[in-house]
Design an enzyme around this catalytic site. Structure first.
Site, PDB file in Angstrom:
ATOM      1  N   ASP A   1     109.508  19.578   6.693  1.00 21.57           N
ATOM      2  CA  ASP A   1     110.124  21.537   6.938  1.00 21.57           C
ATOM      3  C   ASP A   1     111.535  20.357   7.508  1.00 21.57           C
ATOM      4  O   ASP A   1     111.577  20.132   6.875  1.00 21.57           O
ATOM      5  CB  ASP A   1     109.652  22.397   7.485  1.00 21.57           C
ATOM      6  CG  ASP A   1     109.728  23.324   7.377  1.00 21.57           C
ATOM      7  OD1 ASP A   1     110.703  24.476   6.956  1.00 21.57           O
ATOM      8  OD2 ASP A   1     108.397  24.515   6.810  1.00 21.57           O
TER       9      ASP A   1
ATOM     10  N   HIS B   1     113.636  19.680   5.172  1.00 20.01           N
ATOM     11  CA  HIS B   1     114.531  20.802   4.458  1.00 20.01           C
ATOM     12  C   HIS B   1     115.289  21.430   4.838  1.00 20.01           C
ATOM     13  O   HIS B   1     116.687  21.626   3.941  1.00 20.01           O
ATOM     14  CB  HIS B   1     112.944  22.514   4.933  1.00 20.01           C
ATOM     15  CG  HIS B   1     112.220  22.309   4.169  1.00 20.01           C
ATOM     16  ND1 HIS B   1     111.352  23.385   3.836  1.00 20.01           N
ATOM     17  CD2 HIS B   1     111.681  21.303   3.218  1.00 20.01           C
ATOM     18  CE1 HIS B   1     110.365  22.769   3.344  1.00 20.01           C
ATOM     19  NE2 HIS B   1     110.432  21.910   2.517  1.00 20.01           N
TER      20      HIS B   1
END
Length: 523
Positions: free
Chosen positions: A256, A290
């Site tokens: 993430d 991300h």
């Protein structure tokens, strides 16, 4: 006689240097083992004993260790030496009973974090060893719940969560997450602590967020490696509602966001109202993730006074990302980003977005209204980028007072601004393979000073304006043959000033749209 005294002093000094240090507890000599056999009790007893004596270091020499969650106390150092691998159990029962913690910005009771502390000070984790969260079992349980086709029986953990979290408040958009009733533990979460040092070690396979101090003061995280690839929500470093945070020399590749700054979610975050402030991030490399450095989306307590410098993002989905939405509230302000190199960015190099919840509707300005302002980015290079940048404000609160200086980005798509106020570009080169380098809509009070593209596109403008007002376009010199310098349209477009531009290499200086007022452009 002098020779004898010298020898005696040498022997005494040698003995002193290698004497037993009472402040260090070798876990192998304190009931633990380095053979990979569960020894949670021995480690916790060593921590408690050292704390009772005023503090000390729990030393893990080379070998393999297995433990359940550990509760850290004041004046305790966990030292994982080179060659040591400290693994955490993947048996969910070991993380009971539930404890108070913060999950994605909401206070609740759920599984104990792997390292956990509350109301403590002078905590450190150091060494050159590896700390492994063995997160796969946790990830698989999330996948099992999320991919189920139709209702499935609740586990005992889900039932416990419901029983212990009655009356928890959340917005409607978060219902899908709450309805799972399964909240994984962070690798390291400490609440209301101060003077924290994490240095040198490698964290890998985190069940959830990795380094996640909450409501803490004076945090230093330096020289660590975080490796959580191909895993859900395994952010790297997430300070939340903390102040005086120093992050440096870290290497991060996760499932993430690499580094995310937060301060609580929605009404629960506003209830505590504690901002994250005085944060420095420098000399870090980010690979998989991300986002490289992200602010939000849980920023309801506010985020301010942040510096990000001397970092490399190579392969992250996004580079610098600020995200929020209506309903979150909170002010993000006083942000400086400088000396950044990006490569192979799969989406935006830079994004500031107040539409993270895309279903939100315009509402009166209130404590629920998020604010982005006073954000300044300079000396940034980007190659192999999908999109140079996006700024998306909301009608009731445009993104305000933003500047970009000495920016050089090679991207498929250019820079898009929508609903922004007081934005400046100075010495910005955006080279695209499609579309205008600068596309600006529904914005005002802008300066475009010495902006350029290195490869002008046929019949594509360098700058495209729609419903834009009070804008200065100055000191521009397209060095290469350019078909269109500026394209402008929109009934609300007015006060567009062109000054000190040398457009000898331009075929069409201004391309006027059908809805453009003839007086909108002032040359």
């Amino acid at each position: 006689m002098k020779k004898i005294l010298f020898i005696l002093c040498f022997i005494i000094g040698f003995q002193t240097a290698f004497a037993k240090n009472e402040g260090w507890i070798n876990i192998v000599n304190a009931g633990g083992n380095n053979k990979g056999i569960l020894c949670t009790e021995a480690i916790q007893k060593a921590i408690d004993k050292a704390a009772a004596n005023g503090g000390g270091t729990i030393f893990f020499p080379a070998g393999n260790y297995l433990t359940g969650p550990l509760k850290l106390r004041s004046n305790i150092c966990i030292y994982v030496d080179a060659g040591a691998v400290l693994k955490f159990s993947d048996n969910f029962d070991h993380y009971l009973p539930y404890v108070e913690m913060r999950y994605e910005g909401i206070m609740m009771k759920t599984f104990s974090p792997l390292f956990y502390a509350k109301d403590a000070e002078n905590i450190s984790i150091k060494g050159r060893g590896i700390i492994d969260g063995q997160g796969k079992a946790w990830w698989n349980e999330v996948y099992r719940i999320e991919t189920a086709k139709g209702p499935i029986p609740e586990t005992k953990y889900q039932k416990m969560w419901t029983e212990q979290n009655k009356g928890i408040e959340y917005e409607a958009y978060y219902k899908r997450t709450i309805d799972k009733h399964f909240f994984r533990p962070s690798f390291f979460q400490v609440l209301n602590c101060k003077n924290i040092l994490i240095e040198g070690v490698t964290f890998q396979n985190s069940p959830f967020w990795t380094i996640n101090p909450e409501f803490c003061d004076n945090i230093t995280i330096t020289g660590i490696t975080i490796f959580n690839p191909h895993s859900p929500n395994t952010d790297g470093i997430n300070p939340s509602s903390c102040k005086n945070v120093h992050i440096s020399n870290c290497h991060i590749s996760v499932g993430d966001d690499c580094i995310t700054i937060k301060s609580g979610r929605d009404a629960d975050g506003r209830k505590y109202g504690i901002a994250t402030e005085n944060v420095t991030i420098t000399n870090c490399t980010m690979l998989s993730g991300h986002g490289g450095v992200v602010i939000g989306s849980e920023m309801s307590g506010g985020i301010k006074k942040i510096t990000i410098s001397n970092c490399v993002f190579d392969g992250t989905d996004r580079g610098i990302r600020l995200k929020s939405a209506r309903g979150r509230g909170g002010v993000v302000e006083d942000i400086r980003v400088d000396n950044i190199v990006m490569n192979n960015i799969k989406e935006n190099a830079i994004i500031m977005d107040l539409f993270y919840d895309k279903s939100s509707k315009e509402e009166p300005v209130s404590e629920r209204t998020p604010v982005f302002r006073n954000i300044h980015i300079s000396n940034l290079t980007g190659t192999k980028v999908k999109k140079a940048g996006t700024i998306n404000g909301i009608t009731e609160m445009p993104i305000q007072n933003i500047s970009f200086s000495n920016i050089n980005i090679q991207s498929e798509d250019g820079f898009t601004l929508n609903t922004a106020d007081n934005v400046e570009f100075h010495d910005a080169k955006i080279t695209t393979s499609m579309g205008a380098a600068f596309k600006i809509e529904s914005s005002s009070n802008l300066i475009l000073d010495n902006v350029a593209t290195m490869k002008p596109l046929k019949n594509v403008p360098l700058i495209k304006l729609t419903d834009v007002s009070n804008t200065m376009i100055t000191n521009n010199f397209p060095m290469f043959a350019t078909d269109v310098f500026l394209e402008a349209d929109g009934a609300k477009t007015k006060g567009i000033y062109l000054k000190n531009n040398v457009l000898n290499n331009v075929s069409t200086a201004v391309k006027a749209g059908a809805n453009l007022d003839k007086k909108a452009i002032v040359e």
